[in-house]
Scaffold this active site. Structure first.
Site, PDB file in Angstrom:
ATOM      1  N   ARG A 257      -4.849  -2.888   9.548  1.00  0.00           N
ATOM      2  CA  ARG A 257      -5.635  -3.161   8.353  1.00  0.00           C
ATOM      3  C   ARG A 257      -6.652  -4.264   8.633  1.00  0.00           C
ATOM      4  NH1 ARG A 257      -0.970  -2.795   3.560  1.00  0.00           N
ATOM      5  NH2 ARG A 257      -0.181  -0.749   4.229  1.00  0.00           N
ATOM      6  N   ARG A 272       0.473 -11.731   6.832  1.00  0.00           N
ATOM      7  CA  ARG A 272      -0.627 -10.769   6.662  1.00  0.00           C
ATOM      8  C   ARG A 272      -1.352 -10.613   7.997  1.00  0.00           C
ATOM      9  NH1 ARG A 272      -2.898  -8.839   2.014  1.00  0.00           N
ATOM     10  NH2 ARG A 272      -1.828 -10.406   0.782  1.00  0.00           N
ATOM     11  N   SER A 347       6.337  -1.646  -1.345  1.00  0.00           N
ATOM     12  CA  SER A 347       5.668  -1.133  -2.533  1.00  0.00           C
ATOM     13  C   SER A 347       5.943   0.363  -2.579  1.00  0.00           C
ATOM     14  CB  SER A 347       4.157  -1.404  -2.444  1.00  0.00           C
ATOM     15  OG  SER A 347       3.531  -1.182  -3.684  1.00  0.00           O
ATOM     16  N   ARG A 386       7.452  -8.577   7.802  1.00  0.00           N
ATOM     17  CA  ARG A 386       7.864  -9.381   6.643  1.00  0.00           C
ATOM     18  C   ARG A 386       9.387  -9.487   6.555  1.00  0.00           C
ATOM     19  NH1 ARG A 386       3.494  -8.974   1.712  1.00  0.00           N
ATOM     20  NH2 ARG A 386       1.658  -9.211   3.032  1.00  0.00           N
TER      21      ARG A 386
END
Length: 422
Positions: A257, A272, A347, A386
């Protein structure tokens, strides 16, 4: 992608739904482009019909010896051919405009999603485990255990990681444990491309709106931001049988990303990154199966956190915090005691038929006629980096060592503790 027939039939209802996501008069641009396209198509069809009639009339005029009428009709047909070619080009341009406007619109939120502008309106629906506050944040721990941010910066720049020794092994153990857990939960393990063509990203909703957040190659392929892209597109342009559904897939892949929209956020440590690993879950269902499948997927992700003994909470996201393709999303947020915060680690979204329309993915109902769009769901089961952060912070000892959770020890050759490197 949205059903244009439904949008035309009830633009006010469509606008009310997207107003919940902060978009006023969302239907206007699509309907304007659609009206122009339909007007062009109507005129084009009339010209095509007239050309056919005139072409037929030429033969009839010649048969009766009326050469003047035949010549007039030939001139009319020649003019119509020019006009038809222009109209076909205009129709292609107008079709692209409709698609461009429609692809820019997010999914409609489900009725039970809380309204709100941002994460402050998210609703906590579950909490598991005791959230203690103690110790160091993960970056301080990781540097003692084998994280080398300076080496990563020299090689690749900011937001990349180099892990060594026991820390690298723990990272690998987490990915393998998660993948095995999801296979045991009924998801079929898949190995999928990391490079995809643009239509695959359009299908899942990353393109065209979020192109700046992706990495693109020189041959017009794109690095996947999540295995959701490759897994969900397995049903692209397919017609499945209802008996095949639900399909459940999982994959452990690197993810990439650009994070163009996240400048200044979570720049410290391993939270991140531009490159990270994640175990992804994807389900393809009938509309009737989707809600139960969503709960099943949430439970599969939560089971990993509970097996590792990591405290977490489940959040139902508000309309202003949901992802572009989602109609309903649960976030799982793991507790980080060193930082003293809950942090998203998974998510899990129900996308309804939104992605299926973009991919043209359908199923044939048992005993029914025609086809229907499948529903798609996706979620993390979990993000490896994470989870590594959470393990470090939750299982740290005062001497800087980290106790390895029991389920990971078989993947670590029986090792029970990570100790700081000399």
């Amino acid at each position: 992608m949205h059903d244009l027939k439904a949008l035309r039939a009830d633009p006010e209802g469509f606008d009310r739904a997207l107003l919940r996501r902060g978009m006023a008069c969302a239907s206007a641009a699509v309907l304007t482009a659609d009206a122009r396209l339909r007007a062009i198509q109507t005129a084009l069809q009339a010209d095509l019909a007239r050309r056919n009639d005139a072409s037929k009339a030429i033969g009839e005029a010649l048969a009766r010896g009326d050469t003047a009428e035949a010549e007039r009709l030939k001139a009319e047909v020649a003019a119509l051919k020019v006009r038809i070619a222009e109209a076909e080009a205009a129709a292609a341009e107008a079709t692209a405009a409709v698609e461009r406007e429609a692809l820019a619109l997010p999914n409609l939120p489900a009725a039970d999603v809380p309204d709100g502008a941002d994460e402050s309106a998210n609703l906590e629906v579950k909490r598991w485990g005791a959230a203690r506050r103690f110790g160091l944040e993960h970056d301080a721990l990781a540097e003692r255990l084998g994280w080398d941010p300076a080496a990563a910066a020299r090689i690749a720049g900011a937001r990349f990681a180099v892990l060594g020794g026991g820390l690298a092994r723990l990272h690998r153990a987490l990915g393998q444990f998660m993948l095995d857990a999801q296979v045991a939960a009924g998801y079929r393990e898949m190995w999928v491309p990391l490079l995809v063509r643009a239509p695959a990203l359009v299908g899942t909703g990353q393109l065209p709106k979020f192109g700046d957040d992706q990495f693109r190659t020189t041959d017009d392929r794109w690095l996947i931001p999540t295995a959701e892209v490759s897994l969900t597109n397995l049903v692209r342009e397919q017609i499945l049988e209802e008996a095949q559904l639900p399909l459940r897939w999982t994959a452990l892949t690197p993810c990439f990303r650009a994070e163009a929209g996240a400048a200044g956020r979570d720049t410290r440590g391993l939270i991140r990154q531009h490159q990270f690993e994640k175990v992804e879950l994807v389900a393809i269902t009938t509309p009737e199966q989707a809600e139960a499948e969503h709960q099943r997927m949430v439970a599969a992700a939560e089971a990993v956190l509970e097996a590792l003994g990591l405290p977490y909470r489940r959040m139902l996201l508000s309309t202003g915090d949901m992802g572009f393709a989602a109609r309903k999303t649960f976030d799982l947020e793991v507790w980080l005691p060193g930082a003293g915060v809950f942090r998203e680690i998974s998510s899990i979204s129900d996308c309804g038929e939104f992605q299926a329309r973009r991919m043209q993915a359908r199923f044939r109902p048992a005993g029914g006629k025609g086809t229907r769009f499948v529903h798609t769901l996706n979620g993390s089961g979990l993000a490896v980096g994470r989870t590594l952060v959470a393990v470090l912070e939750n299982f740290q000892a005062p001497d800087g060592s980290v106790t390895i959770p029991p389920p990971l020890r078989p993947y670590m050759g029986g090792l029970e503790t990570l100790v700081p490197e000399a």
